[in-house]
Design a protein around this motif. Sequence first.
Motif, PDB file in Angstrom:
ATOM      1  N   GLN A 106       0.828  -1.206   0.000  1.00  0.00           N
ATOM      2  CA  GLN A 106       0.000   0.000   0.000  1.00  0.00           C
ATOM      3  C   GLN A 106       0.866   1.261   0.000  1.00  0.00           C
ATOM      4  N   HIS A 109       2.573   1.606  -3.372  1.00  0.00           N
ATOM      5  CA  HIS A 109       1.626   2.102  -4.377  1.00  0.00           C
ATOM      6  C   HIS A 109       1.455   3.620  -4.273  1.00  0.00           C
ATOM      7  N   TYR A 134       0.649  -6.357  -6.380  1.00  0.00           N
ATOM      8  CA  TYR A 134      -0.432  -5.373  -6.371  1.00  0.00           C
ATOM      9  C   TYR A 134      -0.815  -5.094  -7.814  1.00  0.00           C
ATOM     10  N   SER A 136      -2.710  -2.789 -10.264  1.00  0.00           N
ATOM     11  CA  SER A 136      -3.203  -1.413 -10.242  1.00  0.00           C
ATOM     12  C   SER A 136      -4.588  -1.267 -10.864  1.00  0.00           C
ATOM     13  N   LYS A 139      -6.822  -3.069  -8.057  1.00  0.00           N
ATOM     14  CA  LYS A 139      -6.480  -2.577  -6.715  1.00  0.00           C
ATOM     15  C   LYS A 139      -6.481  -3.699  -5.675  1.00  0.00           C
ATOM     16  N   GLN A 140      -6.142  -4.900  -6.114  1.00  0.00           N
ATOM     17  CA  GLN A 140      -6.091  -6.072  -5.253  1.00  0.00           C
ATOM     18  C   GLN A 140      -4.651  -6.550  -5.105  1.00  0.00           C
TER      19      GLN A 140
END
Length: 147
Positions: A106, A109, A134, A136, A139-140
């Motif tokens: 997180q 990102h 991750y 994009s 968003k998982q």
Amino acid sequence: MNLFHRIRGVLVALSLVFILTVTSACAGAVQTDRTSYQPSGTASSSYNQLERGDTAVGQNFADWVVQTAHGLVKDAYVRDDDKLGVVISPQVKPNEVRNLARSLAQGFHRNFPNRDLNVLMYAPDKKLILKARYDSTTKQIEYQPVG
């Protein structure tokens, strides 16, 4: 006792997310001067800079992860601004590795948006133990245990 371990794991993950959120928001205002190159006097200091990141932004992020992880992370590196490798300390419990990987993904990102990212988690003996990817677009985060 199991509840205590779960709560501890969640608190560790939340505190790391908080730290990553607050400091990455502040770090966004700082710009690195990429127009001038200042060579260092020794080859070893140049090598140290390449160890943590192959770009200035990646190196800064890896340095920041190690400095702000409160002893949970022994070492970190960033490659191609989409791969974060982290060597955890012995105090990280096996059931906390996934939460730590999620928190790192997180924060990663936030600093490198709009790209698919990989977080590679290494045990203290530097053996790869978990890959987190991750995506994009969705968003998982997908986790892939190794070994």
